[in-house]
Scaffold this motif. Structure first.
Motif, PDB file in Angstrom:
ATOM      1  N   ILE A 155     -55.018  57.386  -4.117  1.00  0.00           N
ATOM      2  CA  ILE A 155     -54.317  56.118  -3.947  1.00  0.00           C
ATOM      3  C   ILE A 155     -53.539  55.818  -5.213  1.00  0.00           C
ATOM      4  O   ILE A 155     -54.087  55.843  -6.314  1.00  0.00           O
ATOM      5  CB  ILE A 155     -55.295  54.969  -3.629  1.00  0.00           C
ATOM      6  CG1 ILE A 155     -55.967  55.206  -2.275  1.00  0.00           C
ATOM      7  CG2 ILE A 155     -54.570  53.635  -3.644  1.00  0.00           C
ATOM      8  CD1 ILE A 155     -56.978  54.139  -1.882  1.00  0.00           C
ATOM      9  N   TYR A 171     -51.475  51.202   1.616  1.00  0.00           N
ATOM     10  CA  TYR A 171     -51.417  51.829   0.305  1.00  0.00           C
ATOM     11  C   TYR A 171     -50.624  53.121   0.371  1.00  0.00           C
ATOM     12  O   TYR A 171     -50.333  53.639   1.437  1.00  0.00           O
ATOM     13  CB  TYR A 171     -52.816  52.087  -0.254  1.00  0.00           C
ATOM     14  CG  TYR A 171     -53.742  52.820   0.696  1.00  0.00           C
ATOM     15  CD1 TYR A 171     -53.906  54.195   0.619  1.00  0.00           C
ATOM     16  CD2 TYR A 171     -54.444  52.131   1.674  1.00  0.00           C
ATOM     17  CE1 TYR A 171     -54.747  54.862   1.485  1.00  0.00           C
ATOM     18  CE2 TYR A 171     -55.295  52.794   2.546  1.00  0.00           C
ATOM     19  CZ  TYR A 171     -55.441  54.154   2.446  1.00  0.00           C
ATOM     20  OH  TYR A 171     -56.282  54.815   3.318  1.00  0.00           O
ATOM     21  N   PRO A 210     -52.071  48.717  -3.981  1.00  0.00           N
ATOM     22  CA  PRO A 210     -52.550  48.646  -2.591  1.00  0.00           C
ATOM     23  C   PRO A 210     -52.714  47.195  -2.152  1.00  0.00           C
ATOM     24  O   PRO A 210     -53.054  46.331  -2.957  1.00  0.00           O
ATOM     25  CB  PRO A 210     -53.903  49.350  -2.635  1.00  0.00           C
ATOM     26  CG  PRO A 210     -53.856  50.207  -3.843  1.00  0.00           C
ATOM     27  CD  PRO A 210     -52.982  49.482  -4.828  1.00  0.00           C
ATOM     28  N   ALA A 248     -46.304  46.574  -0.177  1.00  0.00           N
ATOM     29  CA  ALA A 248     -47.079  47.733  -0.619  1.00  0.00           C
ATOM     30  C   ALA A 248     -46.365  49.047  -0.354  1.00  0.00           C
ATOM     31  O   ALA A 248     -46.933  50.104  -0.537  1.00  0.00           O
ATOM     32  CB  ALA A 248     -48.445  47.740   0.059  1.00  0.00           C
TER      33      ALA A 248
END
Length: 162
Positions: A116, A109, A122, A147
């Motif tokens: 995040i 992530y 993610p 990602a």
């Protein structure tokens, strides 16, 4: 693809750390990914047991500048004697079960300003360790590539000067 991912990670000055035995010892940026995995597995309808973090296998981070960090974290979760949905569970109130296989998780992530990011979304892959195959490991690499790790691949800069 596996070699490319690790070359990118290592060439970017990534440090892989030794396994850590306790969730409390993890740096906050890694805890966020573990918490993401725990929420997912403990909410899954097929899970009967409550799962907790056991230990890290590999950790890697790439600092991309402007308070952006890309995280790769491979770790184990282990089932406990508590039922799924147990609130405020820890290893003292929910002892680990030794009759269940470990769950091997990989989470990749992007963190911006300590949170995040949703973009790129993610990547999370958790499966029983005994179920890991070369194909599933390849799928994990591709998932991490999507990602954000792929966007850090060095690209040639065209030279137009004399």
């Amino acid at each position: 693809m596996a070699v490319l991912l690790w070359v990118v990670l290592l060439s970017a000055g990534v440090s892989l750390s030794q396994a850590q035995e306790s969730f409390s010892k993890l740096p906050d940026i890694y805890k966020k990914g573990v918490e993401l995995a725990l929420r997912a597995i403990n909410a899954h309808h097929a899970s009967k047991d409550h799962f907790l973090f056991l230990k890290s296998i590999h950790q890697a981070e790439i600092e991309a500048g402007f308070d952006v960090v890309y995280i790769y974290h491979n770790f184990y979760l282990k089932g406990t004697k508590c039922k799924r949905g147990t609130e405020n569970a820890d290893t003292t109130s929910c002892a680990f079960r030794n009759d269940r296989p470990l769950v091997d998780c990989v989470v990749c992530y992007k963190i911006s300003a300590g949170k995040i990011d949703d973009k790129p979304q993610p990547y999370l892959s958790c499966m029983y360790r005994r179920s890991l195959s070369k194909e599933s490991m390849r799928e994990r690499e591709i998932g991490c590539f999507r990602a954000g790790f792929g966007s850090l691949t060095p690209t040639p800069v065209p030279f137009t000067g004399s």
